[in-house]
Design an enzyme around this catalytic site. Structure first.
Site, PDB file in Angstrom:
ATOM      1  N   ASP A   1       0.828  -1.201   0.000  1.00  0.00           N
ATOM      2  CA  ASP A   1       0.000   0.000   0.000  1.00  0.00           C
ATOM      3  C   ASP A   1       0.864   1.253   0.000  1.00  0.00           C
ATOM      4  O   ASP A   1       2.084   1.190   0.180  1.00  0.00           O
ATOM      5  CB  ASP A   1      -0.941  -0.010   1.223  1.00  0.00           C
ATOM      6  CG  ASP A   1      -0.268  -0.539   2.491  1.00  0.00           C
ATOM      7  OD1 ASP A   1       0.975  -0.515   2.569  1.00  0.00           O
ATOM      8  OD2 ASP A   1      -0.976  -0.979   3.393  1.00  0.00           O
TER       9      ASP A   1
ATOM     10  N   ASP B   1      -7.423  -2.114  14.338  1.00  0.00           N
ATOM     11  CA  ASP B   1      -8.832  -2.245  13.951  1.00  0.00           C
ATOM     12  C   ASP B   1      -9.069  -3.436  13.026  1.00  0.00           C
ATOM     13  O   ASP B   1     -10.142  -3.573  12.442  1.00  0.00           O
ATOM     14  CB  ASP B   1      -9.335  -0.946  13.297  1.00  0.00           C
ATOM     15  CG  ASP B   1      -8.622  -0.621  11.982  1.00  0.00           C
ATOM     16  OD1 ASP B   1      -7.743  -1.400  11.552  1.00  0.00           O
ATOM     17  OD2 ASP B   1      -8.951   0.415  11.375  1.00  0.00           O
TER      18      ASP B   1
ATOM     19  N   HIS C   1      -7.389  -4.210  10.220  1.00  0.00           N
ATOM     20  CA  HIS C   1      -7.074  -4.089   8.786  1.00  0.00           C
ATOM     21  C   HIS C   1      -5.843  -4.905   8.427  1.00  0.00           C
ATOM     22  O   HIS C   1      -4.965  -5.122   9.263  1.00  0.00           O
ATOM     23  CB  HIS C   1      -6.906  -2.618   8.357  1.00  0.00           C
ATOM     24  CG  HIS C   1      -5.702  -1.901   8.875  1.00  0.00           C
ATOM     25  ND1 HIS C   1      -5.752  -0.673   9.504  1.00  0.00           N
ATOM     26  CD2 HIS C   1      -4.385  -2.211   8.841  1.00  0.00           C
ATOM     27  CE1 HIS C   1      -4.540  -0.272   9.821  1.00  0.00           C
ATOM     28  NE2 HIS C   1      -3.687  -1.187   9.437  1.00  0.00           N
TER      29      HIS C   1
ATOM     30  N   GLU D   1      -9.620  -1.255   5.502  1.00  0.00           N
ATOM     31  CA  GLU D   1     -10.223  -0.882   6.776  1.00  0.00           C
ATOM     32  C   GLU D   1     -11.554  -1.616   6.976  1.00  0.00           C
ATOM     33  O   GLU D   1     -12.120  -2.165   6.015  1.00  0.00           O
ATOM     34  CB  GLU D   1     -10.456   0.634   6.796  1.00  0.00           C
ATOM     35  CG  GLU D   1      -9.172   1.470   6.708  1.00  0.00           C
ATOM     36  CD  GLU D   1      -8.357   1.487   8.007  1.00  0.00           C
ATOM     37  OE1 GLU D   1      -8.407   0.507   8.768  1.00  0.00           O
ATOM     38  OE2 GLU D   1      -7.658   2.490   8.236  1.00  0.00           O
TER      39      GLU D   1
HETATM   40  C1  F6R Z   1       1.689  -1.728   6.067  1.00  0.00           C
HETATM   41  C2  F6R Z   1       0.321  -2.200   6.174  1.00  0.00           C
HETATM   42  C3  F6R Z   1      -0.452  -2.173   7.437  1.00  0.00           C
HETATM   43  C4  F6R Z   1       0.353  -2.512   8.685  1.00  0.00           C
HETATM   44  C5  F6R Z   1      -0.512  -2.383   9.925  1.00  0.00           C
HETATM   45  C6  F6R Z   1       0.284  -2.650  11.188  1.00  0.00           C
HETATM   46  O1  F6R Z   1       2.163  -1.916   4.757  1.00  0.00           O
HETATM   47  O2  F6R Z   1      -0.192  -2.598   5.190  1.00  0.00           O
HETATM   48  O3  F6R Z   1      -1.520  -3.080   7.345  1.00  0.00           O
HETATM   49  O4  F6R Z   1       0.860  -3.813   8.568  1.00  0.00           O
HETATM   50  O5  F6R Z   1      -1.044  -1.094   9.983  1.00  0.00           O
HETATM   51  O6  F6R Z   1       1.244  -1.668  11.320  1.00  0.00           O
HETATM   52  P1  F6R Z   1       2.444  -1.834  12.349  1.00  0.00           P
HETATM   53  O7  F6R Z   1       3.209  -3.036  11.913  1.00  0.00           O
HETATM   54  O8  F6R Z   1       3.253  -0.578  12.185  1.00  0.00           O
HETATM   55  O9  F6R Z   1       1.817  -1.990  13.687  1.00  0.00           O
END
Ligand code: F6R
Length: 258
Positions: free
Chosen positions: A66, A135, A137, A142
């Site tokens: 992303d 949450d 995702h 989301e």
């Molecule tokens: C990042 C992504 C997100 C993260 C998620 C957890 O490329 O796609 O889904 O994996 O927000 O983020 P962290 O690892 O920073 O807690």
């Protein structure tokens, strides 16, 4: 879905072992690369193995999950910059072998479609690394995301923007409101999915991911429909799992049948 409850320190090496085994049998494998905090220990372990001459990415390719809309590839918080700093610059990928969605494209829908096509033309993702949001995702799908979605523009929740403000100097207003993200349907096409989560803040999301009802309210639950998912969590992230004892027992005894 295999659930491995282990120390945060050992997660990096366990996933690096899987990636090394994949590259040994398929040197031109396609890797799906997450950004954020969760994969950092994996990337450290991979960089150490490349530095020691034990592993090479010279024929491998990669796709990130992303990107924030509106952040140029040179912005310190753009996921293109982040994956370059955290992994690409530390290993030996060929130039251009790791692609990321372009969040500054004039036509974001066209960029999204061309990203999905590029993944398919590369032969699909062999091993996808994922983190999970508090949450629920995965990538930036989301709550409320279509479980069959393809790469597209999404609006980030306020919770995700607050969670990610730490990467933007603590300034939640600096976190973009939109992103370009692989869809849940796109991610589900990866042949092996490895999700890592650590810390108490992830415990509720991990419980839903592994044991909850499959629902757009907790998008990661779609992974229950995937035939080959490995979830690696530390004790804190596993603290809401109802069947933790069974997962430990199954992991301790897995060599007896595999
Ligand atoms: C990042 C992504 C997100 C993260 C998620 C957890 O490329 O796609 O889904 O994996 O927000 O983020 P962290 O690892 O920073 O807690």
């Amino acid at each position: 879905m295999e659930v491995i409850i282990t120390s945060e320190e050992s997660i990096g090496d366990l996933v690096a072992d899987d990636i090394a085994a994949l590259l040994a049998r398929k040197p031109d494998a396609v890797l799906g690369l997450a950004t954020g905090s969760s994969p950092l220990r994996i990337y450290d372990a991979l960089a150490a193995r490349v530095a020691a001459g034990a592993l090479s990415f010279s024929q491998a390719r990669g796709f990130t999950l992303d990107e924030y809309v509106g952040l140029s590839s040179g912005h310190p918080c753009s996921y293109r910059t982040v994956i370059d700093a955290d992994l690409v610059s530390r290993v030996d990928f060929a130039d251009g072998a790791v692609r990321a969605p372009d969040g500054t494209a004039g036509d974001l829908a066209m960029e999204a479609g061309s990203y999905d096509r590029a993944i398919a033309e590369a032969g699909g993702v062999d091993l996808q690394i994922l983190g999970i949001g508090t949450d629920g995702h995965i990538a930036f799908n989301e709550p409320g995301s279509s479980l069959a979605s393809r790469t597209r523009v999404k609006t980030l929740t306020e919770q995700t923007r607050r969670d990610n403000a730490r990467f933007f100097g603590g300034d939640v207003d600096a976190v973009p409101r939109h992103c370009l993200t692989q869809g849940l349907g796109t991610i589900m096409e990866a042949r092996h999915i490895v999700l890592v989560a650590t810390g108490k803040g992830k415990a509720e999301a991990v419980h839903h991911l592994v044991e909850g009802a499959v629902s757009a309210l907790w998008p990661a639950t779609i992974l229950q429909h995937h035939p080959h998912v490995t979830v690696l969590v530390d004790e804190a992230a596993a603290s809401r799992l109802q069947l933790a004892g069974y997962y430990r027992y199954a992991y301790a005894n897995r060599s007896a049948v595999s």
